[in-house]
Structures are given as structure tokens and as C-alpha cells.
Design a protein around this motif. Sequence first.
Motif, mmCIF file in Angstrom:
data_model
loop_
_atom_site.group_PDB
_atom_site.id
_atom_site.type_symbol
_atom_site.label_atom_id
_atom_site.label_comp_id
_atom_site.label_asym_id
_atom_site.label_seq_id
_atom_site.Cartn_x
_atom_site.Cartn_y
_atom_site.Cartn_z
ATOM 1 N N TYR A 1 0.838 -1.200 0.000
ATOM 2 C CA TYR A 1 0.000 0.000 0.000
ATOM 3 C C TYR A 1 0.873 1.250 0.000
ATOM 4 O O TYR A 1 0.660 2.176 -0.791
ATOM 5 C CB TYR A 1 -0.927 0.017 1.228
ATOM 6 N N PHE A 2 1.861 1.276 0.879
ATOM 7 C CA PHE A 2 2.725 2.461 0.984
ATOM 8 C C PHE A 2 3.513 2.696 -0.302
ATOM 9 O O PHE A 2 3.669 3.835 -0.744
ATOM 10 C CB PHE A 2 3.658 2.352 2.188
ATOM 11 N N ALA A 3 4.014 1.626 -0.920
ATOM 12 C CA ALA A 3 4.761 1.771 -2.171
ATOM 13 C C ALA A 3 3.866 2.364 -3.261
ATOM 14 O O ALA A 3 4.273 3.289 -3.976
ATOM 15 C CB ALA A 3 5.323 0.417 -2.603
ATOM 16 N N LEU B 1 4.094 6.828 -0.130
ATOM 17 C CA LEU B 1 4.059 7.373 1.226
ATOM 18 C C LEU B 1 4.815 6.440 2.152
ATOM 19 O O LEU B 1 4.804 5.223 1.949
ATOM 20 C CB LEU B 1 2.594 7.468 1.682
ATOM 21 N N GLY B 2 5.458 7.006 3.154
ATOM 22 C CA GLY B 2 6.132 6.154 4.122
ATOM 23 C C GLY B 2 6.308 6.834 5.461
ATOM 24 O O GLY B 2 6.445 8.055 5.537
ATOM 25 N N PRO B 3 6.301 6.033 6.538
ATOM 26 C CA PRO B 3 6.564 6.587 7.864
ATOM 27 C C PRO B 3 8.077 6.784 8.040
ATOM 28 O O PRO B 3 8.879 5.971 7.572
ATOM 29 C CB PRO B 3 6.029 5.510 8.808
ATOM 30 N N ARG C 1 7.706 10.654 -3.333
ATOM 31 C CA ARG C 1 7.979 11.242 -4.652
ATOM 32 C C ARG C 1 8.664 12.601 -4.519
ATOM 33 O O ARG C 1 9.640 12.876 -5.197
ATOM 34 C CB ARG C 1 6.686 11.352 -5.445
ATOM 35 N N THR C 2 8.141 13.441 -3.629
ATOM 36 C CA THR C 2 8.705 14.785 -3.466
ATOM 37 C C THR C 2 9.789 14.835 -2.395
ATOM 38 O O THR C 2 10.507 15.819 -2.301
ATOM 39 C CB THR C 2 7.609 15.792 -3.076
ATOM 40 N N ARG C 3 9.877 13.754 -1.570
ATOM 41 C CA ARG C 3 10.821 13.676 -0.452
ATOM 42 C C ARG C 3 10.571 14.793 0.563
ATOM 43 O O ARG C 3 11.479 15.304 1.179
ATOM 44 C CB ARG C 3 12.279 13.710 -0.927
ATOM 45 N N LYS C 4 9.308 15.130 0.742
ATOM 46 C CA LYS C 4 8.909 16.150 1.714
ATOM 47 C C LYS C 4 7.864 15.565 2.650
ATOM 48 O O LYS C 4 7.133 14.643 2.299
ATOM 49 C CB LYS C 4 8.347 17.380 0.997
ATOM 50 N N LEU C 5 7.775 16.149 3.843
ATOM 51 C CA LEU C 5 6.762 15.725 4.802
ATOM 52 C C LEU C 5 5.378 16.022 4.247
ATOM 53 O O LEU C 5 5.182 16.994 3.514
ATOM 54 C CB LEU C 5 6.958 16.436 6.137
ATOM 55 N N THR C 6 4.425 15.174 4.626
ATOM 56 C CA THR C 6 3.068 15.329 4.119
ATOM 57 C C THR C 6 2.071 14.874 5.174
ATOM 58 O O THR C 6 2.451 14.300 6.200
ATOM 59 C CB THR C 6 2.887 14.523 2.812
ATOM 60 N N THR C 7 0.816 15.112 4.915
ATOM 61 C CA THR C 7 -0.239 14.605 5.779
ATOM 62 C C THR C 7 -0.704 13.260 5.221
ATOM 63 O O THR C 7 -0.665 13.042 4.008
ATOM 64 C CB THR C 7 -1.428 15.581 5.851
ATOM 65 N N PRO C 8 -1.138 12.369 6.083
ATOM 66 C CA PRO C 8 -1.560 11.048 5.616
ATOM 67 C C PRO C 8 -2.993 11.085 5.089
ATOM 68 O O PRO C 8 -3.751 12.009 5.397
ATOM 69 C CB PRO C 8 -1.484 10.205 6.894
ATOM 70 N N PRO C 9 -3.381 10.065 4.325
ATOM 71 C CA PRO C 9 -4.794 9.941 3.944
ATOM 72 C C PRO C 9 -5.658 9.820 5.194
ATOM 73 O O PRO C 9 -5.187 9.378 6.253
ATOM 74 C CB PRO C 9 -4.833 8.641 3.130
#
Length: 153
Positions: A47-49, A53-55, A117-125
Motif C-alpha cells: 500500500y505504501f509503495a 508514502l512512508g513513515p 515522490r517529493t521527499r517532503k513531509l506530508t499529511t496522511p490519507p
Amino acid sequence: MSAFERTYTARWADMDPNGHMRHSAYTDYAAQHRIELLAAGGFTLGYFAKAGLGPILFREDTRFLKEFHINEIVRVTGELAGLSPDGARWNIVHTLYKPDGRVAATVSVEGAWLDLRTRKLTTPPSEIMDLMGQLPHHESYQELVVKVKAEQG
């Protein structure tokens, strides 16, 4: 969500020359617990791949209280110790228990979600946010306040 608990058996590969579990094995079991917790909620490595997204961890702190020896059962729990309102940052406290119920160690981690993809922090779904919000709260739980840096032009 009720407490998510897993048990593992301390392996030969986990031991050090002193005849007890090496320090880094404690954090390995905590990391495995987090991955299994996410997978149990439907968030597998696949799912993460696919989601890109990754922790990630910013800090990991282990407190050692008791030894584990080879073939002992290691019981691991995880409780939410903090969550930002948008779910982007989180803290989890893992507790590792001896077979007799005594606390052997705690592993506290501070983490976030990384857009691979962007190598930046993000919010999760929202589904991940829901799962995180259902975790039992550790006695030290606090809502996390994240300071946003002003962008420089």
C-alpha cells in the motif's frame, strides 16, 4: 481500537556477547510492531509503495529496565503518545514486557509521514489518520503542535 499487542521470541541473532539481547534488537521489535500494526489496519508495505508514502522517524529513545535472554517471549505493545491535528506527526511509545509481565524496556519514537515522490513531509490519507486516532493513548499523550517555517523566497 483495543491495544495492539504482538509476541516474538528472542532469537540467537538478537543476543550479544554478554548473553542477553543486544540493545538494537529492542528497537527492531518496536519497528516490527509498528509495521504489523499498520498492516493490520490495511496499510501494508505494498500500500505504501503504491501510495508513494512512508513513515519516517526523527527520534528514537530506548529505556532499558530488564534483560531478555535467548528464547524468551517478548511481548510488545504500542500506544499513541502524541498526534498533530492533521496527523502529519506522531509519537508512539512501545513497551516490551518480560514473560512474567515486568516491563523490560520502553521505546519512544517521534515520526511523520514522507511523500516518497517529493521527499517532503506530508499529511496522511484520512484512513491512516483514523487508524492513528484509534490507538490507545499512552499516559504521556499530548496533542502535537507543529511550527511551520515561513518559506524563503
